[in-house]
Scaffold this motif. Structure first.
Motif, PDB file in Angstrom:
ATOM      1  N   TYR A  38       4.851  -5.020   2.255  1.00  0.00           N
ATOM      2  CA  TYR A  38       5.038  -3.639   1.774  1.00  0.00           C
ATOM      3  C   TYR A  38       3.852  -2.794   2.251  1.00  0.00           C
ATOM      4  O   TYR A  38       2.810  -2.731   1.573  1.00  0.00           O
ATOM      5  N   PRO A  39       3.963  -2.163   3.398  1.00  0.00           N
ATOM      6  CA  PRO A  39       2.844  -1.400   3.983  1.00  0.00           C
ATOM      7  C   PRO A  39       2.305  -0.294   3.066  1.00  0.00           C
ATOM      8  O   PRO A  39       1.129   0.051   3.142  1.00  0.00           O
ATOM      9  N   ASN A  40       3.145   0.231   2.221  1.00  0.00           N
ATOM     10  CA  ASN A  40       2.702   1.309   1.332  1.00  0.00           C
ATOM     11  C   ASN A  40       2.252   0.816  -0.050  1.00  0.00           C
ATOM     12  O   ASN A  40       1.971   1.623  -0.936  1.00  0.00           O
ATOM     13  N   TYR A  41       2.196  -0.495  -0.190  1.00  0.00           N
ATOM     14  CA  TYR A  41       1.788  -1.066  -1.471  1.00  0.00           C
ATOM     15  C   TYR A  41       0.278  -1.286  -1.496  1.00  0.00           C
ATOM     16  O   TYR A  41      -0.337  -1.675  -0.501  1.00  0.00           O
ATOM     17  N   TYR A  42      -0.319  -1.045  -2.665  1.00  0.00           N
ATOM     18  CA  TYR A  42      -1.757  -1.287  -2.847  1.00  0.00           C
ATOM     19  C   TYR A  42      -1.981  -2.001  -4.175  1.00  0.00           C
ATOM     20  O   TYR A  42      -1.391  -1.625  -5.196  1.00  0.00           O
ATOM     21  N   HIS A  43      -2.821  -3.020  -4.131  1.00  0.00           N
ATOM     22  CA  HIS A  43      -3.200  -3.689  -5.381  1.00  0.00           C
ATOM     23  C   HIS A  43      -3.975  -2.709  -6.264  1.00  0.00           C
ATOM     24  O   HIS A  43      -4.734  -1.874  -5.771  1.00  0.00           O
TER      25      HIS A  43
END
Length: 298
Positions: A38-43
């Motif tokens: 998920y390229p737009n996902y951030y922890h």
């Protein structure tokens, strides 16, 4: 067991997935794979906390270090509780120096308040009898706004120092608090007074009592009697009856608002030979309780 990835991944959903994994390395692989899927996902902070907790609980310390470093690089907002958990993990594993190193690195993370990490670190230093380091950490951490509620930590550290007959260091710590806008409470005075008297630092103890007058005893309070008695008993034990008598008079006249009938001078002259110290203490205690603190007499 295969993972069913959702169409849109959220940190909360990822936390749920990794919590169900029995193998911590499998959980870590899923944690790391999420960003590539998920390229737009951030922890965020909570999912980092979940991953760190899993690895630390199961003893995967090397992997835990890597995740902590990744959390720092991501600069996501993280809570104090994450560091508390890791500091305890290191301490339980005998890696106290690593716990200290992590604590000192907290300013490089996106964490705005690390009060509990500070208190946890102090408790570990006291338990390990590394009091000089604890003292240094206290002084260094008390300068900023990220550590709050310093009185609790002050009392903990002073108590530990006094237990080790280092009331000199406890007094130095106490005095430094003036510069940090940290105001000791009655427990602070009671702890330090007991330590100074046990170490026979009666001159410093007397000055501490006068400081207490100025700060918290201006109207008189029954709770203060514990502190007063500690010093007066120590003076009697040292045969310093005249000093005890003088200080008692100041307590009765200026701070506890005793009735005028109680301001008469105690006659300790017959005890000046030191043969009846306990009787001197009894007379002083009676003067404090009956003549000085109406609330206790009622």
């Amino acid at each position: 067991m295969s993972i069913r990835w959702p169409r849109v991944l959220t940190p909360t959903y990822l936390s749920q997935i990794i919590k169900t994994q029995k193998n911590p390395l499998k959980a870590l692989n899923i944690f790391n794979e999420a960003k590539s899927r998920y390229p737009n996902y951030y922890h965020n902070g909570p999912v980092y906390a979940t991953m760190i907790s899993i690895l630390g609980t199961l003893g995967r310390l090397n992997e835990m270090r890597d995740v902590i470093e990744q959390m720092k690089e991501d600069s996501c907002e993280c809570k104090d509780s994450v560091f508390v958990s890791v500091i305890k993990t290191y301490a339980n594993a005998g890696l106290v120096d690593e716990a200290i190193s992590l604590y000192k690195s907290i300013p490089r993370f996106n964490c705005v308040n690390w009060t509990e990490s500070f208190n946890t670190m102090l408790q570990i230093m006291v338990k390990e009898n590394r009091l000089e380091i604890a003292h240094r950490l206290f002084v260094e951490s008390s300068c900023g706004w990220e550590v709050r509620s310093l009185v609790r930590a002050l009392n903990l550290l002073m108590y530990a120092l006094c237990q080790k007959s280092r009331s000199d260091l406890a007094l130095q710590l106490f005095q430094e608090m003036d510069y940090q806008s940290c105001y000791p409470n009655r427990d602070s005075y009671a702890i330090l007074m007991k330590g100074l008297c046990q170490d026979r630092r009666l001159h410093e103890a007397t000055h501490l009592l006068y400081s207490m007058f100025w700060r918290i005893s201006q109207k008189g309070n029954g709770e203060d009697i514990v502190v007063y008695r500690t010093l007066l008993d120590a003076l009697c034990d040292a045969g310093k009856f005249e000093e005890a008598e003088e200080i008692l008079g100041k307590i009765l006249r200026k701070r506890l608002k005793a009735p005028k009938r109680c301001h008469s001078r105690l006659d300790l002259d017959q005890l000046s030979d030191g043969k009846d110290i306990e009787n001197a203490k009894r007379m002083i205690h009676e003067a404090l309780i009956k003549g000085s603190v109406p609330s206790l007499a009622s």
